[in-house]
Design an enzyme around this catalytic site. Structure first.
Site, mmCIF file in Angstrom:
data_model
loop_
_atom_site.group_PDB
_atom_site.id
_atom_site.type_symbol
_atom_site.label_atom_id
_atom_site.label_comp_id
_atom_site.label_asym_id
_atom_site.label_seq_id
_atom_site.Cartn_x
_atom_site.Cartn_y
_atom_site.Cartn_z
ATOM 1 N N PHE A 115 9.259 13.175 -7.589
ATOM 2 C CA PHE A 115 8.662 13.431 -6.281
ATOM 3 C C PHE A 115 9.224 12.468 -5.216
ATOM 4 O O PHE A 115 9.811 12.893 -4.225
ATOM 5 C CB PHE A 115 7.143 13.353 -6.439
ATOM 6 C CG PHE A 115 6.377 12.981 -5.212
ATOM 7 C CD1 PHE A 115 6.476 13.749 -4.063
ATOM 8 C CD2 PHE A 115 5.547 11.871 -5.216
ATOM 9 C CE1 PHE A 115 5.758 13.403 -2.927
ATOM 10 C CE2 PHE A 115 4.828 11.526 -4.097
ATOM 11 C CZ PHE A 115 4.939 12.289 -2.946
ATOM 12 N N ASP B 44 18.242 11.264 -14.121
ATOM 13 C CA ASP B 44 16.845 11.654 -14.381
ATOM 14 C C ASP B 44 16.804 12.443 -15.695
ATOM 15 O O ASP B 44 17.671 13.273 -15.945
ATOM 16 C CB ASP B 44 16.329 12.530 -13.230
ATOM 17 C CG ASP B 44 14.808 12.557 -13.152
ATOM 18 O OD1 ASP B 44 14.256 12.157 -12.115
ATOM 19 O OD2 ASP B 44 14.172 12.968 -14.140
ATOM 20 N N GLY C 12 10.156 14.384 -13.705
ATOM 21 C CA GLY C 12 10.936 14.909 -12.575
ATOM 22 C C GLY C 12 11.248 16.380 -12.816
ATOM 23 O O GLY C 12 11.127 16.865 -13.942
ATOM 24 N N TYR D 65 0.090 0.471 -18.305
ATOM 25 C CA TYR D 65 0.976 0.771 -17.188
ATOM 26 C C TYR D 65 1.100 -0.448 -16.268
ATOM 27 O O TYR D 65 2.204 -0.856 -15.894
ATOM 28 C CB TYR D 65 0.418 1.978 -16.418
ATOM 29 C CG TYR D 65 1.242 2.434 -15.255
ATOM 30 C CD1 TYR D 65 2.575 2.762 -15.411
ATOM 31 C CD2 TYR D 65 0.666 2.549 -13.989
ATOM 32 C CE1 TYR D 65 3.332 3.192 -14.329
ATOM 33 C CE2 TYR D 65 1.411 2.978 -12.903
ATOM 34 C CZ TYR D 65 2.741 3.294 -13.077
ATOM 35 O OH TYR D 65 3.475 3.722 -12.006
#
Ligand code: UDP
Length: 319
Positions: free
Chosen positions: A11, A31, A36, A149
Site C-alpha cells: 500500500f 516484493d 503486497g 511486532y
C-alpha cells in the site's frame, strides 16, 4: 537516482513508487507479494524507469545484487497489520527481524543510504500523548504475540541506529502512525478500509472493544512526500522521526462517520478483543504523535484531513 524500494508493491510502497517515478527517478521494487499486490503497481509496468522483482528480503543473494546496483534504499518490506501478526507470529518475526538484518547488512556492505520504516507500535501501551521520539516503550509480556511486532521493529531500529553510530552507514528511521488511503486492504486488520467495505455492503460495522480507543489517521500521500523529503535531507541521517496526524478520533466515532459518509444502512456491533484477535489481547487506548521533529526538518503539515481521507477510501472501493 536509482531507488530500491523493498515492499514496493504494498500500500505505502506503491504510492512511494508513483511519487519517485513522477520526480524522474529510476525505481526498482522488490516484493514477495505476501501482503503486497501486483495490482498496486500494474499501472507502472510500462514505465521504462520502473522494474518489479518478485522476491523476498530473506534472499541474501538477491538483496546483495539489488543493493549494489542502487543509490538509495527505502526499506518498507515487513509483515504488517495487527491481525496478520497475531495470526502468523513466527513468519512475521522472521521477516521483520531477519529480513531487515539482511537489508541493513547489504546497505553496510555497499555503503548505501537507507531509510527504514518503523511503527508507532514501538510505543506499546504508552497512552500519553502526543508521543515524542524519545518517549518510553511500555510493553506487555513477550509471550503475548501481539508484542512481537513492536519488539521486532525495535530490533530493526536499534540495528539501523547502531549501523550509523558504529559504522557510519547513513540510516534514517521513520515511525509511521496510522496511515490510510487508496489501495490499503482491510484483510490484515486495518480499520478504515474494513469499515468502508462493511458500510458499502450495508454489513455490520465491527467495532472492537468499547470503541472508546482513539487513533489519528494520515493520508498516504502526506506520508510518502515526507519520506522523500527526509531521504533528501542530509541532516536527517542518524535520526528517528514520527510521521502521523494529530487529528484524533475514537473508533466508535469513526464508525459513525463512515456510516454517514456512505449513507449506509449498516449497524455498529461491538466485538470483544478476545474474539477479534486472541485471548488476553491488549489494545492501545490512544496513539497521538508529536511531530515537532519532522516538522522542523521538512516543514511537515498534513494536507488531507480525516474527512478527505475517508472520502478517498470510499471512492477507491466504490470503483
Ligand atoms: N478495529 C476495529 N474494528 C476492525 C478493525 C480494527 O474496531 O474491524 C480497531 C482496533 O482494535 C484498533 C483500531 O481499530 O483499536 C485501529 O486498528 P488498526 O488495526 O487499523 O491499527 P492499529 O492502530 O491497531 O495498528
Amino acid at each position: 537516482m536509482k531507488v530500491l524500494i523493498t515492499g514496493g508493491a504494498g500500500f505505502i510502497g506503491s504510492h512511494l513508487s508513483d511519487e519517485l517515478l513522477a520526480a524522474g527517478n529510476e525505481v526498482t521494487v522488490l516484493d514477495d507479494l505476501s501482503t503486497g499486490r501486483f495490482e498496486n503497481i500494474a499501472h507502472l509496468e510500462k514505465n521504462k524507469s520502473f522494474q518489479f522483482i518478485e522476491g523476498t528480503i530473506l534472499n541474501e543473494m538477491l538483496v546483495d545484487k539489488l543493493v549494489e546496483r542502487c543509490d538509495v534504499i527505502f526499506h518498507l518490506a515487513a509483515a504488517v497489520g495487527v491481525e496478520l501478526v497475531v495470526k502468523k507470529p513466527l513468519e512475521s518475526l522472521v521477516t521483520n527481524i531477519k529480513g531487515s538484518e539482511i537489508v541493513l547488512d547489504m546497505a553496510h556492505r555497499y555503503r548505501k543510504k537507507i531509510l527504514i520504516t518503523s511503527t508507532s507500535e514501538i510505543y506499546g501501551k504508552n497512552k500519553n500523548g502526543p508521543l515524542k521520539e524519545d518517549d518510553d516503550r511500555i510493553l506487555g509480556s513477550p509471550l503475548k504475540v501481539r508484542w512481537g511486532y513492536s519488539t521486532a521493529k525495535a530490533v530493526d531500529e536499534m540495528l539501523a541506529y547502531i549501523y550509523w553510530k558504529e559504522k557510519k552507514v547513513p540510516t534514517i528511521i521513520v515511525r509511521l502512525f496510522n496511515t490510510v488511503g487508496p489501495r490499503q486492504t482491510g484483510a490484515y486488520g486495518m480499520v478504515i478500509p474494513r469499515f468502508v467495505n462493511q458500510a458499502i455492503k450495508n454489513e455490520d460495522i465491527t467495532v472492537y472493544g468499547t470503541g472508546k480507543q482513539s487513533r489519528c489517521f494520515l493520508h498516504v500521500k502526506d506520508v510518502v512526500g515526507t519520506l522523500i523529503k527526509l531521504m533528501a535531507n542530509k541532516d536527517a541521517v542518524g535520526n528517528v522521526f514520527n510521521i502521523g496526524s494529530q487529528e484524533e478520533i475514537t473508533i466508535e466515532d469513526l464508525a459513525k462517520k463512515v456510516i454517514s459518509f456512505t449513507k449506509s444502512k449498516s449497524k455498529i456491533v461491538y466485538i470483544p478483543y478476545e474474539k477479534a484477535y486472541e485471548e488476553g489481547f491488549e489494545d492501545m487506548q490512544r496513539r497521538v504523535p508529536d511531530t515537532t521533529k519532522v516538522k522542523n526538518f521538512t516543514g511537515f503539515k498534513p494536507t488531507i484531513d480525516l474527512d478527505g481521507i475517508i472520502k478517498s477510501v470510499v471512492e477507491y472501493y466504490r470503483k
